[in-house]
Design an enzyme around this catalytic site. Structure first.
Site: not given
Length: 163
Positions: A127, A111
């Site tokens: 995402d 991330d």
């Protein structure tokens, strides 16, 4: 085929961004991205959204694999015939596959996007695909599917079932 190309392109973009972050930002460090809005912060997530189910990477990977197979089957069937519905499926598929690759290849999801104007989970391109594609898919299914999907043709000599 076009929708699988779209999914592959978005998956490739996700993997490229993740590779660049891992190669150029030390784990836990941040670099400016959009001043006062967002920075790039390298985080390794072994859970799902908001780090839920942390440490369950393999179980989440199996779920991601099953979801990816269902989405691919829905594109091949096709569940939706209109390009808008099929595009939504392809975008969600790209997100599922992008994080699936990380889970099985690395044991974690990379991330990097951290908002500065609000406290929110760090997220990635995959995402974004899942959230944007999922919301668009829900809106399409709820409000536009009946209007945009082609109706099956009823033969002229079919009996009238309206009573």
């Amino acid at each position: 085929m076009l929708y699988f190309i779209l999914a592959a392109a978005l998956t490739a973009l996700d993997q490229l961004v993740k590779f660049l972050v891992r190669a150029n930002i030390p784990l836990g460090d941040s670099v400016p991205f959009i001043p006062h809005v967002m920075e790039l912060t390298y985080v390794q997530n072994t859970g799902a959204a908001f780090s839920l189910f942390s440490g369950h990477t393999w179980a989440l990977g199996i779920v991601s694999l099953l979801v990816s197979l269902v989405l691919a089957a829905a594109l091949m069937k096709p569940v939706f015939r209109h390009p808008v519905g099929r595009t939504c499926l392809a975008v969600v598929l790209a997100g599922a596959v992008g994080n699936l690759i990380d889970r099985f290849a690395l044991g974690f999801v990379t991330d990097m996007f951290r908002t500065l104007f609000i406290r929110f989970a760090v997220f990635n391109v995959a995402d974004i695909c899942v959230v944007v594609g999922g919301i668009a898919l829900c809106l399409y299914a709820c409000f536009f599917c009946d209007k945009l999907e082609p109706k099956p043709e009823v033969p002229h000599d079919a009996p009238d079932t309206d009573g």
